[in-house]
Design an enzyme around this catalytic site. Structure first.
Site, PDB file in Angstrom:
ATOM      1  CG  ASP A 172      -1.982   0.804   1.348  1.00 51.33           C
ATOM      2  OD1 ASP A 172      -3.065   0.304   1.694  1.00 51.33           O
ATOM      3  OD2 ASP A 172      -1.822   1.994   1.041  1.00 51.33           O
ATOM      4  CG  ASN A 194      -4.788  11.137  -5.048  1.00 49.94           C
ATOM      5  OD1 ASN A 194      -4.124  11.337  -6.065  1.00 49.94           O
ATOM      6  ND2 ASN A 194      -5.450  10.015  -4.824  1.00 49.94           N
ATOM      7  CG  HIS A 219      -8.003  12.619  -7.861  1.00 49.13           C
ATOM      8  ND1 HIS A 219      -7.930  11.417  -7.202  1.00 49.13           N
ATOM      9  CD2 HIS A 219      -8.764  13.429  -7.081  1.00 49.13           C
ATOM     10  CE1 HIS A 219      -8.633  11.494  -6.084  1.00 49.13           C
ATOM     11  NE2 HIS A 219      -9.157  12.700  -5.976  1.00 49.13           N
ATOM     12  CG  ASP A 252      -5.122   8.772 -11.972  1.00 50.34           C
ATOM     13  OD1 ASP A 252      -5.367   8.258 -10.851  1.00 50.34           O
ATOM     14  OD2 ASP A 252      -5.997   9.210 -12.737  1.00 50.34           O
ATOM     15  CD  GLU A 286      -4.497   3.970  -1.144  1.00 47.63           C
ATOM     16  OE1 GLU A 286      -5.469   3.933  -1.924  1.00 47.63           O
ATOM     17  OE2 GLU A 286      -4.572   4.357   0.036  1.00 47.63           O
TER      18      GLU A 286
END
Lengths: 202, 312, 123
Positions: free
Chosen positions: B179, B187, B192, B196, B223
């Site tokens: 993770d 973010n 965002h 990404d 994630e």
């Protein structure tokens, strides 16, 4: 009709052995791969009995059936049947296609009709050769349905029923040939067998 | 009679009638035009004009119709282009795929044979297109749209397969779940699209590093990523996870709002099963998830392995 | 001079047909029959026939296996295999064993062809 004698059954078995032999060589020529076919046993039985015998092994699976109507000294409907999954496997092996089984299309369906057409025509031409008979028949029709629907025919019709084994690329698949005839045609078939055997014996 | 011949002349498919000596008794315009080179085939013997057809399936089908009276179907799947028929002009001229029906016809005592030909180019093209689309859909259903690696659904399928193999063959199996640390803050800080990009960078790294070992990588959730290590025990998994942890750090993706480092880091949980015990998929995933949770509690950016089931 | 032909087929009808037609063409042929490859091997080794006409597809031992055993032991015998299924692989195998192929079904013409193949080899 009287029961067929052992010799009459032997003659029928030989007719169908030759028929599937011819089919195998035609299919092998088409695919450029070795194809083996064999016929273990030939039966004559009422249509209801065929359903009883096949139902346990087919279960709820549908049958793929290629059929041709025929007429000659004996007339009826000739069928080549495979359990649906086996028929799809055959066509995929023959076409070398990678398409998943659910996505079988027009091309595969036509190919199945042709495979059935080749096998059924081999049967008719062998019967014609050996029993000196002539037939006329229709182009093949393809039908995929439960066994009860495919073999839903008038009471009293009987079936010349032949189990066949088709071997392709190390896979062996079981299918069935059925010639459904009324009682008059059945008697005519027996008559044709008898005159063929008279020629052989004398 | 003339009316029928005219009608056959405007037909957009081919019809020809052969007599008992394979002589072309009638051929319609469409078909005559599609045959290469010969100006008018009417009256010609088909197999003299095209000796290459001798012995081929089309020859056998015609012979069977005339001699035995049996009809045949030649499907494009098994015989792509039985007759030398062409369409288009000049450089675009090409032999087209066909569907052919051959039927006997009895007139008085004479046997004829009717050959009916259809151009199935568009059917073949449509099929090819459908096949391509089906393949793409199959691929799409199994890969994660953003990162291009396996998605959760595919991960479940792969893990199920490997677990069955491990239980059957008595080989070990390890699972690494990890993770990205403080990804929500990343973010929030960069937006965002940047998030990404970060996920894509990590997925690319994993894909290149791990696929050569036969390890499968998947995006498990937002994630969260996971790695399946078939036939590997916990020590190999720990070693690999530790290396991944270092490499993620060395990607040097700036992360100012992280509470553990200046750059993006990740926390790793491992669950391994030995070849001796068998274990369910749920149990294995829960143990990996639990180890990951403990790695976060212990301060993140580290690797923790779940205790082995038989020692727990 | 008496000649012997061994007719091998698991189908009784085919055996009967061949035997009958051969006898009617040339009564000097003595016909013996076998139902499978194994029987054919036993009878052929005991009787040394001049001609063997054998089906390929048979139970117990198929025609090819029987011919493989018999070919080296009976170099002067004309051997013919019968089949409705003649694929290129089996044709190559037949050539290797120097046996002839005739397509089934068994008709009078098959018997005529078998005898003429024998006379060609024995001229």
């Amino acid at each position: 009709m009287n029961e067929l004698t052992a010799l009459e059954l032997d003659a029928l078995a030989e007719i169908f052995n030759i028929s599937v032999g011819r089919s195998a060589s035609a299919l092998s020529e088409l695919t450029q791969e070795p194809v083996a076919m064999s016929v273990p046993v030939v039966h004559v039985m009422p249509i209801q009995r065929v359903i009883e015998i096949l139902s346990p092994s087919i279960g709820s699976e549908r049958l793929t059936c290629v059929s041709q109507l025929f007429s000659g000294s004996f007339s009826g409907e000739a069928m080549l049947m495979f359990p649906e999954n086996s028929s799809l496997e055959i066509v995929r092996l023959m076409l070398g296609s990678q398409v998943p089984i659910e996505q079988i299309s027009e091309i595969e369906q036509d190919a199945l009709s042709e495979i059935g057409n080749i096998i059924l025509n081999a049967c008719f031409s062998t019967i014609a050769d050996m029993l000196e008979d002539t037939f006329s028949c229709d182009l093949p029709k393809l039908n995929v349905a439960p066994i009860s629907e495919i073999l839903e025919k008038p009471e009293g019709e009987s079936v010349l029923f032949i189990q066949i084994q088709l071997a392709l690329e190390s896979r062996s698949l079981e299918g069935y040939l059925a010639f459904i005839m009324g009682s008059e045609s059945e008697a005519n078939l027996q008559q044709a067998l008898r005159s063929f055997l008279t020629g052989v014996q004398s | 009679m003339q009316l029928f011949e005219q009608a056959l002349g405007v037909l957009q498919s081919g019809v020809m009638i052969l007599d008992g000596n394979y002589r072309i008794h009638f051929i319609n315009q469409w078909l005559n035009k599609a045959f290469d080179s010969t100006p008018d085939l009417q009256g010609e013997q088909l197999f003299n004009s095209y000796p290459e057809l001798e012995g081929k399936r089309i020859h056998q089908a015609i012979e069977q119709a005339i001699k035995v009276g049996l009809p045949s179907l030649l499907s494009p799947g098994l015989n792509r282009s039985p007759l030398p028929l062409y369409r288009g002009e000049g450089a675009n001229r090409e032999r087209f795929p066909q569907s052919i029906r051959v039927q006997p016809m009895q007139v008085d005592s004479q046997r004829f044979c009717v050959v009916e030909v259809q151009d199935v180019s568009s059917m073949i093209r449509r099929e090819a297109l459908l096949n391509q689309q089906a393949e793409k859909l199959n691929q799409m259903a199994l890969t994660d749209e953003l990162t291009g690696i396996n998605n959760r659904r595919h991960f479940n399928m792969l893990l199920e397969k490997e677990l069955r193999r491990s239980n059957l063959q008595g080989t070990p199996l390890s699972l690494v779940l990890f993770d990205i640390d403080f990804f929500k803050q990343y973010n929030d800080h960069f937006g965002h699209p940047a998030g990404d990009k970060c996920l894509i960078a990590i997925a690319d790294y994993l894909k290149h590093q791990l696929s050569s070992y036969g390890y499968q990588v998947a995006r498990y959730g937002g994630e969260e990523f996971c790695i399946i290590l078939p036939e590997q025990d916990v020590e190999v998994a720990r070693h690999l996870a530790e290396r991944c942890r270092e490499e993620v750090e060395q990607l040097q993706i700036q992360h100012p709002s992280s509470q553990v480092a200046q750059v993006v880091t990740a926390s790793f949980g491992i669950a391994s099963k030995s070849g001796k015990q068998s274990e369910t998929q749920t149990s294995l995933i829960l143990r990996a998830d639990n180890a990951l949770y403990r790695a976060k509690l212990a301060g993140r950016n580290r690797v923790i392995a779940s205790e082995r089931l038989d020692e727990a | 001079m008496n000649k012997t032909v061994l007719v091998v087929d698991d189908s009784r009808v085919s055996r009967m047909m061949l035997s009958k037609v051969i006898a009617s063409i040339d009564a000097s042929w003595k016909v013996i029959e076998a139902e499978d490859g194994q029987q054919a091997v036993d009878k052929a080794l005991a009787e040394t026939p001049d001609l063997i006409v054998m089906d390929i597809n048979m139970p117990v031992m198929d025609g090819f296996q029987a011919i493989e055993i018999l070919r080296p032991k009976l170099p002067n015998t004309t051997m013919i295999l019968l089949s409705a299924n003649i694929q290129s692989s089996s044709q190559a195998r037949a050539e290797e064993l120097s046996v002839h192929f005739i397509a089934k079904p068994v008709t009078p013409a098959v018997a005529v062809k078998a005898l003429s193949l024998w006379s060609q080899e024995n001229e």
